[in-house]
Design a protein around this motif. Structure first.
Motif, mmCIF file in Angstrom:
data_model
loop_
_atom_site.group_PDB
_atom_site.id
_atom_site.type_symbol
_atom_site.label_atom_id
_atom_site.label_comp_id
_atom_site.label_asym_id
_atom_site.label_seq_id
_atom_site.Cartn_x
_atom_site.Cartn_y
_atom_site.Cartn_z
ATOM 1 N N TRP A 146 37.931 -14.761 22.130
ATOM 2 C CA TRP A 146 38.227 -13.413 22.635
ATOM 3 C C TRP A 146 37.813 -13.298 24.105
ATOM 4 O O TRP A 146 38.504 -12.674 24.912
ATOM 5 C CB TRP A 146 37.493 -12.362 21.805
ATOM 6 N N ASN A 147 36.670 -13.901 24.467
ATOM 7 C CA ASN A 147 36.119 -13.769 25.816
ATOM 8 C C ASN A 147 36.770 -14.703 26.838
ATOM 9 O O ASN A 147 36.515 -14.570 28.042
ATOM 10 C CB ASN A 147 34.612 -14.047 25.799
ATOM 11 N N TYR A 148 37.605 -15.617 26.390
ATOM 12 C CA TYR A 148 38.176 -16.633 27.288
ATOM 13 C C TYR A 148 38.971 -16.012 28.438
ATOM 14 O O TYR A 148 39.749 -15.071 28.247
ATOM 15 C CB TYR A 148 39.091 -17.554 26.479
ATOM 16 N N THR A 149 38.743 -16.530 29.630
ATOM 17 C CA THR A 149 39.610 -16.254 30.780
ATOM 18 C C THR A 149 40.114 -17.598 31.295
ATOM 19 O O THR A 149 39.371 -18.587 31.305
ATOM 20 C CB THR A 149 38.872 -15.507 31.898
ATOM 21 N N PRO A 150 41.398 -17.681 31.706
ATOM 22 C CA PRO A 150 42.007 -18.983 31.951
ATOM 23 C C PRO A 150 41.368 -19.808 33.067
ATOM 24 O O PRO A 150 41.269 -19.380 34.217
ATOM 25 C CB PRO A 150 43.454 -18.623 32.310
ATOM 26 N N SER A 151 40.908 -20.963 32.691
ATOM 27 C CA SER A 151 40.538 -22.055 33.585
ATOM 28 C C SER A 151 40.341 -23.275 32.709
ATOM 29 O O SER A 151 40.080 -23.146 31.504
ATOM 30 C CB SER A 151 39.257 -21.764 34.376
ATOM 31 N N ARG A 152 40.473 -24.444 33.291
ATOM 32 C CA ARG A 152 40.278 -25.657 32.495
ATOM 33 C C ARG A 152 38.835 -25.740 31.985
ATOM 34 O O ARG A 152 38.596 -26.151 30.846
ATOM 35 C CB ARG A 152 40.638 -26.891 33.320
ATOM 36 N N LEU A 193 45.038 -9.673 18.102
ATOM 37 C CA LEU A 193 44.794 -10.221 16.767
ATOM 38 C C LEU A 193 43.344 -10.009 16.341
ATOM 39 O O LEU A 193 43.065 -9.641 15.201
ATOM 40 C CB LEU A 193 45.132 -11.715 16.751
ATOM 41 N N LEU A 194 42.414 -10.235 17.266
ATOM 42 C CA LEU A 194 40.994 -10.128 16.966
ATOM 43 C C LEU A 194 40.442 -8.789 17.441
ATOM 44 O O LEU A 194 40.885 -8.271 18.464
ATOM 45 C CB LEU A 194 40.224 -11.257 17.670
ATOM 46 N N VAL A 195 39.471 -8.253 16.716
ATOM 47 C CA VAL A 195 38.797 -7.061 17.199
ATOM 48 C C VAL A 195 37.855 -7.451 18.338
ATOM 49 O O VAL A 195 37.398 -8.598 18.422
ATOM 50 C CB VAL A 195 37.995 -6.369 16.078
ATOM 51 N N LYS A 196 37.577 -6.490 19.218
ATOM 52 C CA LYS A 196 36.668 -6.758 20.323
ATOM 53 C C LYS A 196 35.263 -6.968 19.792
ATOM 54 O O LYS A 196 34.773 -6.178 18.978
ATOM 55 C CB LYS A 196 36.683 -5.584 21.305
ATOM 56 N N PRO A 197 34.580 -8.019 20.228
ATOM 57 C CA PRO A 197 33.214 -8.249 19.732
ATOM 58 C C PRO A 197 32.285 -7.115 20.141
ATOM 59 O O PRO A 197 32.381 -6.575 21.251
ATOM 60 C CB PRO A 197 32.809 -9.564 20.417
ATOM 61 N N ASN A 198 31.377 -6.752 19.258
ATOM 62 C CA ASN A 198 30.348 -5.776 19.599
ATOM 63 C C ASN A 198 29.408 -6.365 20.638
ATOM 64 O O ASN A 198 29.095 -7.563 20.622
ATOM 65 C CB ASN A 198 29.552 -5.377 18.352
ATOM 66 N N GLU A 200 26.281 -5.739 20.927
ATOM 67 C CA GLU A 200 25.033 -6.076 20.260
ATOM 68 C C GLU A 200 25.257 -6.142 18.756
ATOM 69 O O GLU A 200 26.068 -5.402 18.201
ATOM 70 C CB GLU A 200 23.955 -5.023 20.573
ATOM 71 N N GLY A 201 24.548 -7.026 18.119
ATOM 72 C CA GLY A 201 24.649 -7.138 16.670
ATOM 73 C C GLY A 201 25.912 -7.861 16.235
ATOM 74 O O GLY A 201 26.671 -8.392 17.051
ATOM 75 N N GLU A 202 26.125 -7.865 14.927
ATOM 76 C CA GLU A 202 27.258 -8.589 14.365
ATOM 77 C C GLU A 202 28.540 -7.783 14.474
ATOM 78 O O GLU A 202 28.521 -6.549 14.555
ATOM 79 C CB GLU A 202 26.979 -8.923 12.897
ATOM 80 N N THR A 203 29.662 -8.505 14.479
ATOM 81 C CA THR A 203 30.981 -7.877 14.484
ATOM 82 C C THR A 203 31.658 -8.189 13.153
ATOM 83 O O THR A 203 31.963 -9.344 12.867
ATOM 84 C CB THR A 203 31.846 -8.417 15.631
ATOM 85 N N PRO A 204 31.873 -7.181 12.301
ATOM 86 C CA PRO A 204 32.494 -7.451 10.995
ATOM 87 C C PRO A 204 33.978 -7.745 11.120
ATOM 88 O O PRO A 204 34.684 -7.137 11.925
ATOM 89 C CB PRO A 204 32.242 -6.144 10.226
ATOM 90 N N LEU A 205 34.453 -8.693 10.322
ATOM 91 C CA LEU A 205 35.858 -9.065 10.281
ATOM 92 C C LEU A 205 36.303 -9.136 8.819
ATOM 93 O O LEU A 205 35.473 -9.222 7.912
ATOM 94 C CB LEU A 205 36.094 -10.431 10.947
ATOM 95 N N SER A 206 37.607 -9.128 8.627
ATOM 96 C CA SER A 206 38.153 -9.224 7.271
ATOM 97 C C SER A 206 39.309 -10.207 7.243
ATOM 98 O O SER A 206 40.213 -10.125 8.076
ATOM 99 C CB SER A 206 38.639 -7.858 6.776
#
Length: 278
Positions: A146-152, A193-198, A200-206
């Motif tokens: 989710w955090n990726y920004t383009p670079s090699r 596709l993915l929810v934005k990570p919190n 702080e703390g955990e990010t719940p997914l389903s």
């Protein structure tokens, strides 16, 4: 590959009003390969080694799903599992395929389950790899995507979470996925596709709920790496326990990329699973 160039552009078919990029090899009973998510993902980057290995026994079709790869992007579309299921069915309809086998990698596994639950008559047998099931928390691998920004450099760093053995991360693979991540809209599609990570703390997914997968009766082979740091192996175990006609193969010393890290075993197992139906 039928005149395709190395950037992953293949043939084009109109599906769900989208010019859909796909790869098509071989003859025989059709096997559709559904790619995962992650930075720089596409049918080509996910399956380019697998396609010819399966095409000696089957017709192999690998599409770029809506929001990914070289498939046309429509900014008005709301990306969710229902849309992707409709897009998959539209691809099958456009290619005149009444029934197919499915191989789903990670997100593609979730789509396989959703489509098979909603349109069971269109599918024969299924292979799932690194597929989520029910509730879990966002892993460092998914957060890095989710955090990726383009670079090699960023691509290589993000990919460190995927295999057990980092030797799998070749310069060629980094370049392939980096170039695919430069396609306009690629990272935006992933973030839808993915929810934005919190912060702080955990990010719940389903993943797909147990109540849904329990109704998928297609013969299914569940493949999962024991050391998967993207989708925990417990998800594969839960799938195999929940599906009425599932078998589980767990690979030791293997991460999220079963098709790359255990290539020969993956091809052998997939062919054997599909062989009785071909």
């Amino acid at each position: 590959m039928n005149g395709e160039v190395e950037d992953g552009r293949g043939k084009t078919v109109q599906a769900l009003d989208l010019a859909t990029n796909y790869h098509d090899m071989g003859d025989g009973f059709p096997v559709v390969l559904l790619h995962g998510s992650g930075p720089g993902v596409s049918a080509w980057t996910n399956w380019k080694r697998v396609m010819p290995a399966l095409a000696d026994s089957f017709r192999v079709i690998a599409p770029d799903l809506a929001g990914f790869g070289y498939t046309e992007r429509n900014p008005e579309l709301h990306y969710d599992i229902k849309l992707w299921s409709k897009h998959l069915i539209a691809i099958l309809d456009a290619l005149g395929l009444e029934k197919v086998n499915l191989v789903g990698n990670s997100f593609g596994g979730s789509l396989s389950l959703a489509a098979a639950a909603r349109f069971p008559e269109r599918f024969n047998r299924i292979v799932l790899m690194g597929t989520p099931c029910d509730k879990f928390t966002m892993t460092p691998g998914l957060r890095a995507g989710w955090n990726y920004t383009p670079s090699r450099e960023n691509m290589r760093e993000a990919m460190q979470h995927f295999p057990f053995d980092p030797a799998c991360i070749t310069d060629e693979l980094v370049e392939d996925r980096y170039q695919a991540s430069l396609i306009p809209g690629a990272q935006e599609g992933l973030r839808k596709l993915l929810v934005k990570p919190n912060d702080e703390g955990e990010t719940p997914l389903s993943g797909m709920p147990v109540a849904v997968v329990g109704n998928v009766v297609h013969p299914t082979l569940v493949l999962h790496g024991r050391e998967d740091m993207v989708i925990p192996v417990e998800m594969g175990i839960l799938l195999a326990r929940s599906m009425p006609n599932a078998e589980l193969h767990m690979f030791g010393r293997c991460g999220h990329w079963v098709q790359a890290e255990r290539f020969d075993a993956f091809i052998r197992l997939a062919k054997a699973h599909f062989g009785a139906a071909a």
